[in-house]
Design an enzyme around this catalytic site. Structure first.
Site, PDB file in Angstrom:
ATOM      1  N   CYS A   1       0.824  -1.211   0.000  1.00 31.86           N
ATOM      2  CA  CYS A   1       0.000   0.000   0.000  1.00 31.86           C
ATOM      3  C   CYS A   1       0.862   1.268   0.000  1.00 31.86           C
ATOM      4  O   CYS A   1       1.464   1.577  -1.020  1.00 31.86           O
ATOM      5  CB  CYS A   1      -0.990  -0.068   1.160  1.00 31.86           C
ATOM      6  SG  CYS A   1      -2.420   0.982   0.868  1.00 31.86           S
TER       7      CYS A   1
ATOM      8  N   ARG B   1      -7.912   2.564   2.023  1.00 35.84           N
ATOM      9  CA  ARG B   1      -7.626   3.784   1.247  1.00 35.84           C
ATOM     10  C   ARG B   1      -6.457   3.527   0.296  1.00 35.84           C
ATOM     11  O   ARG B   1      -5.422   4.224   0.298  1.00 35.84           O
ATOM     12  CB  ARG B   1      -7.324   4.975   2.164  1.00 35.84           C
ATOM     13  CG  ARG B   1      -7.654   6.254   1.402  1.00 35.84           C
ATOM     14  CD  ARG B   1      -7.619   7.520   2.186  1.00 35.84           C
ATOM     15  NE  ARG B   1      -8.240   8.556   1.378  1.00 35.84           N
ATOM     16  CZ  ARG B   1      -7.943   9.834   1.399  1.00 35.84           C
ATOM     17  NH1 ARG B   1      -7.048  10.270   2.240  1.00 35.84           N
ATOM     18  NH2 ARG B   1      -8.545  10.669   0.618  1.00 35.84           N
TER      19      ARG B   1
ATOM     20  N   HIS C   1      -3.209  -5.362   1.879  1.00 35.66           N
ATOM     21  CA  HIS C   1      -2.443  -5.642   3.106  1.00 35.66           C
ATOM     22  C   HIS C   1      -2.525  -7.120   3.511  1.00 35.66           C
ATOM     23  O   HIS C   1      -3.364  -7.466   4.365  1.00 35.66           O
ATOM     24  CB  HIS C   1      -3.020  -4.824   4.271  1.00 35.66           C
ATOM     25  CG  HIS C   1      -2.840  -3.362   4.140  1.00 35.66           C
ATOM     26  ND1 HIS C   1      -1.776  -2.691   4.695  1.00 35.66           N
ATOM     27  CD2 HIS C   1      -3.593  -2.426   3.524  1.00 35.66           C
ATOM     28  CE1 HIS C   1      -1.883  -1.396   4.432  1.00 35.66           C
ATOM     29  NE2 HIS C   1      -2.974  -1.213   3.723  1.00 35.66           N
TER      30      HIS C   1
ATOM     31  N   GLU D   1      -0.731  -8.596   5.565  1.00 34.68           N
ATOM     32  CA  GLU D   1      -0.409  -8.690   7.000  1.00 34.68           C
ATOM     33  C   GLU D   1      -1.629  -8.455   7.879  1.00 34.68           C
ATOM     34  O   GLU D   1      -1.576  -8.659   9.085  1.00 34.68           O
ATOM     35  CB  GLU D   1       0.727  -7.709   7.349  1.00 34.68           C
ATOM     36  CG  GLU D   1       0.341  -6.246   7.471  1.00 34.68           C
ATOM     37  CD  GLU D   1       0.074  -5.539   6.139  1.00 34.68           C
ATOM     38  OE1 GLU D   1       0.090  -6.195   5.079  1.00 34.68           O
ATOM     39  OE2 GLU D   1      -0.172  -4.319   6.175  1.00 34.68           O
TER      40      GLU D   1
END
Ligand code: GLN
Length: 223
Positions: free
Chosen positions: A86, A142, A177, A179
């Site tokens: 990101c 976002r 993401h 993670e």
């Protein structure tokens, strides 16, 4: 100059701002050596570096203030593999549309906040055949969109009209993401890209099912 015979075995996470602990927790679950780095002196002898998600404008400013750009580029030239999630992907892109580029280490064009406001964040699932056989959960916060890639960059995942994951030989970028999901697939994939065999390579399901969004708060050092 450091030679490759040293076989660096550690994957570091850039520890300035953003999702640092979540990445470290996933790396421990995968079974590779992992640590956080933030000082110029800590960047040597790493196999890989993850630049986490967070806020790219803030991260870029901190990179400048602490002179870390030079350290990352120097180690990249020596063979360090990089993964940006990101905001990290924004920092690594050669073109940051409508703004200045930062590290510019992978030939992709990226558009920040391309889904709109924070409230347009979402989760979905997709197959990423190069990374895993199973369907993977994806979390977009976002997020940016990768709008094009140059020659020598492989697209790993396209959704609708945008590219969500891409890589070249030395750099991986994901606009989502991994993670923040139970899946360890991307962290295993990056460990392999770094030349490391993940300790839990065969996919220890317990490590994935035992994950919760707050695991990293309890388990700073071991699964
Ligand atoms: N919107 C952020 C930026 O532009 C990225 C968000 C994230 O990393 N989840 O930097």
């Amino acid at each position: 100059m450091r030679s490759f015979s040293e076989n660096p075995a550690t994957i570091a996470v850039l520890d300035l701002q953003g999702g640092v602990e979540e990445h470290l927790d996933h790396l421990y679950r995968v079974g590779v050596e992992a640590r956080a780095v933030k000082r110029v002196s800590e960047f040597e002898s790493l196999a890989g570096l993850i630049i986490p998600g967070g806020e790219s404008t803030c991260l870029a400013r901190l990179l400048d203030i602490f002179h870390l750009k030079e350290a990352i580029v120097r180690e990249f030239q020596r063979g360090l593999k990089l993964w940006g999630t990101c905001a990290g992907a924004i920092l690594l892109a050669r073109e940051n549309r409508g703004d200045r580029a930062h590290l510019g280490l992978i030939d992709v064009s990226i558009a920040r906040n391309a889904f709109g406001a924070q409230t347009e964040s979402f989760i979905c699932q997709a197959r990423v055949p190069k990374v895993a056989t199973e369907t993977l959960p994806l979390t977009f916060i976002r997020a940016p969109k990768i709008t094009s890639v140059g020659a020598g960059v492989d697209v790993l995942l396209t959704i609708d009209d945008y590219i969500a994951a891409a890589e070249d030989e030395r750099v991986l970028v994901t606009v989502f993401h991994p993670e923040l999901t139970p899946s360890l697939a991307f962290h295993r994939y990056f460990a392999k890209k770094c030349g490391l065999v993940a300790g839990h390579d065969q996919g220890d399901e317990r490590l994935e099912t035992a994950w919760t969004p707050t695991s990293w708060m309890q388990a700073a050092n071991s699964p």
